[in-house]
Write a protein that holds these residues in place. Structure first.
Motif, short mmCIF file in Angstrom:
data_model
loop_
_atom_site.label_atom_id
_atom_site.label_comp_id
_atom_site.label_asym_id
_atom_site.label_seq_id
_atom_site.Cartn_x
_atom_site.Cartn_y
_atom_site.Cartn_z
N ASN A 99 0.86 -1.19 0.00
CA ASN A 99 0.00 0.00 0.00
C ASN A 99 0.89 1.23 0.00
O ASN A 99 1.52 1.53 1.01
CB ASN A 99 -0.89 0.04 1.25
N LEU A 132 -5.80 -0.87 2.07
CA LEU A 132 -5.29 0.36 1.48
C LEU A 132 -5.91 1.57 2.16
O LEU A 132 -5.23 2.54 2.48
CB LEU A 132 -5.56 0.40 -0.03
N TYR A 135 -4.39 2.12 5.56
CA TYR A 135 -3.01 2.61 5.45
C TYR A 135 -2.98 4.08 5.04
O TYR A 135 -2.22 4.87 5.61
CB TYR A 135 -2.19 1.78 4.45
#
Length: 175
Positions: A99, A132, A135
């Motif tokens: 990510n 994702l 993150y």
């Protein structure tokens, strides 16, 4: 801030360390939390019981390495150093989970204390669900924390690459 350049430098360091244990992800999250705590300690703003709440932004540091004229010494910014130590782990977590955001969208938290707590919360969220989305939120709040602590993008990037060089030297010396 050149995110791609920073991720590439972190990948290079990651490859040098060569640790692939099953507990790698958990150790990275814990390392981030430790560095975040060390950064908060240098910030000092949460220490309501202390009359000294000024951030530690200047310290004369003497190195054990001998130079031509004796021990090496220089002025450092402990708050920035601890912030950048945490940034290494934020970048590493992105690489670990594949990510890597291409841009940063910042929100404004109410206080620095709130933002430290938010970053810790987002680190735990990411640990529980390494998506994702989680993150990117962690990354953005961490960058926002740096700005709230008074650092420019240029200062953060310069300090990151300086510490990255130190980390490589430490690997050479068996740190």
């Amino acid at each position: 801030m050149n995110l791609e350049k920073m991720y590439n430098a972190q990948r290079e360091f990651r490859n040098r360390v060569e640790y692939e244990g099953e507990d790698r992800f958990d150790k990275l999250v814990l390392a981030l939390m430790v560095e975040l705590g060390e950064c908060a300690n240098e910030w000092r703003g949460f220490k309501f019981w202390s009359k000294d709440q000024e951030p530690r932004t200047s310290k004369y540091k003497t190195y054990l390495v001998q130079g031509m004229h004796g021990p090496q010494a220089e002025w450092t910014n402990p708050l920035l150093e601890e912030y950048v130590d945490g940034l290494h782990f934020v970048l590493e977590l992105g690489i670990e989970t594949e990510n890597t955001p291409k841009r940063v969208s910042l929100m404004k938290e109410r206080t620095t204390t709130d933002l430290f707590l938010t970053v810790m919360e987002k680190a735990i969220d990411f640990d529980m669900e390494p998506s994702l989305w989680n993150y990117c939120v962690l990354f953005e709040r961490y960058i926002e924390l740096g700005e709230m602590l008074g650092f420019t993008w240029e200062q953060i990037e310069a300090a990151y690459f300086e510490k990255n060089q130190i980390n490589h030297q430490r690997q050479e010396n068996g740190y």
